[in-house]
Write an enzyme that holds these catalytic residues in place. Structure first.
Site, PDB file in Angstrom:
ATOM      1  N   ASP A 349       9.982   8.076  -0.487  1.00  0.00           N
ATOM      2  CA  ASP A 349       9.152   8.702   0.525  1.00  0.00           C
ATOM      3  C   ASP A 349       9.909   9.916   1.071  1.00  0.00           C
ATOM      4  OD1 ASP A 349       7.053   8.943   2.477  1.00  0.00           O
ATOM      5  OD2 ASP A 349       8.400   8.035   3.936  1.00  0.00           O
ATOM      6  N   ASP A 642       9.576   4.098   4.851  1.00  0.00           N
ATOM      7  CA  ASP A 642       9.775   3.705   6.244  1.00  0.00           C
ATOM      8  C   ASP A 642       8.488   3.335   6.957  1.00  0.00           C
ATOM      9  OD1 ASP A 642       8.657   6.198   6.313  1.00  0.00           O
ATOM     10  OD2 ASP A 642      10.048   7.049   7.783  1.00  0.00           O
ATOM     11  N   ASP A 646       4.061   2.438   2.977  1.00  0.00           N
ATOM     12  CA  ASP A 646       4.989   2.209   1.868  1.00  0.00           C
ATOM     13  C   ASP A 646       5.138   0.719   1.543  1.00  0.00           C
ATOM     14  OD1 ASP A 646       5.718   4.994   1.780  1.00  0.00           O
ATOM     15  OD2 ASP A 646       6.939   4.648   3.564  1.00  0.00           O
TER      16      ASP A 646
END
Length: 915
Positions: A349, A642, A646
């Site tokens: 990410d 985070d 995700d």
């Protein structure tokens, strides 16, 4: 509750969908149409009786987690491991053969390993339960025309919910009213900035959650303003519900080490049955009784099973987990730490992982076209201003840049106190930049009279102030450059106000476009006596900067054969700009949008995914498809993240890595590893640790198998050749203790060799026992057998075995064990290179074993037990000289391998240069 279930069972599927409206459809309709479709009323809401009826249809606004296994079931599940089953079988056979010492040691090993694994995995998947925390306990809702406060779990589609600053959105809402409503969707979309919400229909192309500006999603946080909306989705029918269902559907995959241990267990089973069969057939040819040969074969097979292996694996992994904790990485399950040594693709990410999730002013351009850059990142006012053109007057440039940041600081609602932001990230970045050039108290020069808040239509913010020095009124404005310039008639030039013509305006717009291509968010500044006659003073470029050390970590990972791919919800320009800074978006790489992913089937995505380095505008469903496509291509995938968006991909990946500081509870629970410092560079240490752990386990297997084969061969040869046994039962027991004891166990705690990071990821399709390992095992075992038999035959006369004969043979074998364990510390490097004294537990173990052997030889009580007698110094020197051959041959083999490897690399470099 039973009556509720009965009522629900009578409701048809069509009735279940009666009030269901997907968020993409609700965003296209006007709120009046949505309220009408839901048979509700914007001012009256639902009646209590209607709400009760709808609860029976839609259930409560929460997530129901499947019933978990009992603790007893979880404990017994640990016994399904093939190696554990094999050890259980060998313990049973040992009892049948009245070999109670073996049975006890094997049972103890099983209990230790199973208990440690159970304790480590006791905390089962909590990620689904964490999603319930996104539903706030209470909400403000209109029922029968009255504002009521009740449990959010009782919300149903059609309810009218009121939102105010600080509220967590209790369900998916189609907004009916929005007054300066800013909602933080970062945990869901990855976007840094809160989203300004509207009530107008969103037409045109659907770009996922980020494009639905008139929908407030469950679990997001109201940062500013107030609003009101009608519930369109609750529980599993919300956008978060889709994440929940995906997480329920996905199983956490077995780690590569677990798969290797399963294969090893099956291989050892096959070899054990092979030994039994071979001994029985040879005995049958010799005319020996079948039952006698069966007993011998079973005894040898039981002895061949390395009961110390599960303990070594568990201890080695546990020590790895402890070392990783010191390196600021928390490992949740033991086998996970080794998985990183196999990872060959990391999907990361962007926001909060590759970048700091702290907006920073990096560039500034004044209306005089003075340009500068700020050092330092985040909201710590540590850094300095570097001007580009040192030939011009620095003070003039500094004054001009101070004016830009003074306007930005006055037209600002944020504060930065001791490095902590209070307010919007973009505004905090401007304040921090002002602090870096000592504009600490600039707001004290003005008294604010009025504020014109930022709106999505105006795309700017303005404040009206009184200048304390002369009581004059001034307007200060910041916002999108094209909007700000529309209000400007002049621009500042060397402290004078110059008329803003079309050509000069075009110059400023081109400069802003250049900032945009670098991935910077542009904020323009202006001030003036009248709001429609402003003076343009300049602009700043704001970036969520890459984390320090991340670019270097990515380069190192690429060098060791690990690909890094960036997954982000940002737009293409920002994604590509950040990835270029990190070295991801290089020649031959491409970027892919969520729309492109949607237009590809699974096979097409698998065919194209290898060449893509950047995925932008992606949501949870896209991230899951990306991870699956890579795994289907044979990759071992690590996923970092985070946010809640995700969570699904973190769970599906071979190893999920969550951020400890910025990460949500959902992603932390779904992940296998948590980075305490949110630093991507920490992954480097984890990969190094993972590779080192597997090397240590393989070193132990090499030592144990070579020693086991040598010991078994001695017994087997003596049995088949009808010669006396070179070792008695107590001596064999002592050798077993050494094989599974401290010298063997200490191989599992060999310090990390930092060169392992340069090696490519481990091929997970390759079994633990490879051809190379078998060659090393047979080579060492052959030397030990030959040397020990030589001593035995050299000492024995007239086929009569004396205590001296067995003592010499016994001690020779033990010394061979010690030298063999020394050579097994590394399969490639010389022991002198890695350091003779670098593994202190190994030194203590070997020293202790030698002391123990000397006591067995020289202590009278032990002499009687082990049937030994004292040896001379000459005897010991002779045994040391012969037993050291296994170490010398191993060192020569490693030297030849290193020389051939260097030659091969030189040839590859030459060929590449020639091509």
């Amino acid at each position: 509750m039973s009556e509720e279930k009965a009522d629900m069972s009578t409701i048809s599927f069509e009735e279940n969908l009666r009030f269901s409206i997907k968020s993409e459809d609700a965003s296209k309709y006007s709120f009046e149409e949505v309220v009408k479709l839901l048979e509700s009323d914007a001012k009256y809401g639902l009646s209590w009786s209607e709400a009760d009826d709808r609860i029976k249809t839609y259930r409560f606004n929460e997530f129901s987690v499947n019933q978990q296994q009992s603790l007893l079931e979880k404990y017994f599940e640990q016994f399904k491991n093939p190696l554990i089953l094999l050890l259980l079988a060998s313990a049973f056979v040992s009892i049948c053969m009245q070999q109670f010492d073996d049975a006890f040691s094997i049972t103890a090993a099983i209990i230790i390993v199973v208990s440690v694994a159970f304790v480590q995995e006791y905390r089962s998947e909590k990620s689904l339960e964490e999603l319930n925390k996104l539903v706030p306990p209470t909400c403000n809702c209109i029922r029968e025309g009255n504002a009521e406060t009740f449990l959010a779990r009782n919300l149903v589609p059609g309810d009218i919910v009121q939102l105010s600053m600080g509220d967590r959105v209790p369900a998916d809402l189609r907004l009916i009213e929005s007054v300066d409503l800013l909602i933080d969707e970062s945990s869901f979309t990855g976007e840094t900035e809160p989203v300004l919400k509207t009530t107008q229909p969103v037409l045109g192309k659907n770009n996922g959650v980020a494009s639905k500006r008139n929908i407030a999603f469950m679990g997001t946080l109201v940062r500013c303003g107030k609003g009101c909306g009608v519930v369109i989705g609750t529980g599993e029918r919300s956008e978060f519900g889709s994440v929940f269902k995906m997480m329920q559907a996905e199983e956490s995959p077995k780690t590569p080490l677990q798969k290797s241990m399963d294969i090893l267990g099956k291989q050892l089973s096959m070899y054990s049955f092979g030994i039994i069969g071979l001994i029985m057939v040879l005995g049958w040819f010799q005319g020996r009784p079948i039952m006698e040969m069966f007993n011998i074969g079973v005894s040898l097979a039981v002895a061949a099973i390395p009961e110390g292996l599960p303990i070594v694996v568990t201890v080695t992994l546990a020590l790895g987990v402890m070392r990783m904790a010191k390196r600021k990485a928390i490992i949740k399950k033991l086998p996970t730490v080794e998985t990183l040594g196999c990872v060959n693709v990391i999907c990361s990410d962007k926001t909060g992982t590759l970048t700091k999730n702290e907006m920073t002013v990096t560039s500034i351009l004044t209306s005089e076209m003075y340009e500068g850059e700020f050092t330092g990142v985040g909201y710590e006012p540590k850094g300095q201003l570097l001007v580009h053109d040192e030939g011009k007057s620095y003070l003039k440039q500094l004054d001009s840049m101070k004016l830009v940041l003074e306007v930005g600081s006055v037209c600002n609602n944020a504060d930065v106190i001791d490095g902590e932001l209070r307010g919007q990230p973009t505004e905090g970045a401007v304040i921090t930049a002002a602090l870096k050039i000592s504009l600490n108290d600039v707001r004290d020069k003005y008294i604010r009279l009025q504020e014109y808040p930022f709106s999505s239509d105006q795309k700017l913010m303005a404040v009206r102030c009184i200048v304390k020095l002369n009581n004059n009124e001034k307007y200060f404005v910041k916002g999108a450059i094209e909007k700000v310039l529309n209000y400007c008639t002049h621009y500042s030039y060397h402290s004078e106000s110059m008329l803003l013509n079309v050509e000069r305006k075009s110059t400023f717009l081109k400069a802003a476009q250049f900032f945009g291509r670098k991935g910077l968010r542009v904020l323009a500044m202006a001030y003036g006596d009248k709001l429609d006659e402003l003076v343009f003073v300049g602009m700043v470029g704001i970036l969520d900067p890459p984390r320090p050390g991340t670019a270097e970590a990515i380069r190192t990972l690429h060098g060791s054969g690990i690909k890094v791919k960036m997954l982000t919800g940002d737009a293409e320009e920002t994604a590509c700009a950040i990835s270029s800074r990190l070295g991801l978006y290089a020649f031959g790489s491409t970027a892919m949008s969520s729309d492109e992913i949607d237009n590809l089937d699974d096979k097409e995505l698998e065919a194209r995914i290898s060449s893509v380095s950047v995925f932008y505008r992606v949501g949870p469903r896209h991230k899951l498809r990306i991870v699956k496509a890579l795994q289907n291509n044979g990759h071992v995938v690590g996923m970092t993240g985070d946010g809640v968006n995700d969570g699904v991909a973190l769970k599906k990946a071979d190893i999920g890595i969550a951020m400890g500081k910025a990460g949500t509870d959902v992603c932390k629970e779904a992940a296998d590893m948590i980075l305490i410092d949110d630093d991507f560079y920490t992954i480097m240490g984890a990969i190094e640790e993972g590779k080192a752990i597997f090397h240590n386990i393989r070193n132990f297997v090499t030592f144990q198998l070579s020693t086991s084969i040598a010991a078994l061969s001695l017994i087997a040869f003596a049995t088949l050749m009808r010669i006396p046994n070179p070792l008695n039962a107590m001596q064999i027991l002592w050798i077993n203790i050494i094989m599974d004891g401290p010298p063997a166990q200490s191989l599992g705690v060999e310090p990390v060799d930092h060169d392992v990071l340069k090696q490519p990821p481990r091929n997970v399709k390759q079994p633990m026992i490879t051809k190379e390992l078998i060659f090393n095992v047979l080579l060492s075992a052959g030397i030990i057998i030959c040397g020990t038999l030589f001593i035995f035959k050299y000492e024995m006369s007239d086929n009569i075995v004396t205590p001296r004969d067995t003592t010499m043979t016994f001690t020779c074998f033990v010394f061979f064990d010690m030298f063999n364990s020394l050579s097994c510390r590394s399969q490639v490097k010389s022991v002198f290179t890695i350091g003779l004294f670098s593994n202190k537990p190994f030194l203590f173990a070997v020293f202790g074993s030698i002391i123990g052997q000397l006591l067995v030889i020289y202590a009278p009580p032990l002499q009687r037990i082990f049937v030994t007698e004292a040896l001379t110094i000459y005897d010991l020197l002779l045994l040391l000289a012969i037993s050291s051959t296994v170490f010398i041959v191993s060192e020569l083999k490693k030297f030849i391998y290193r020389v051939s490897l260097k030659r091969r690399k030189r040839n590859e470099v030459y060929q590449n240069h020639f091509v």
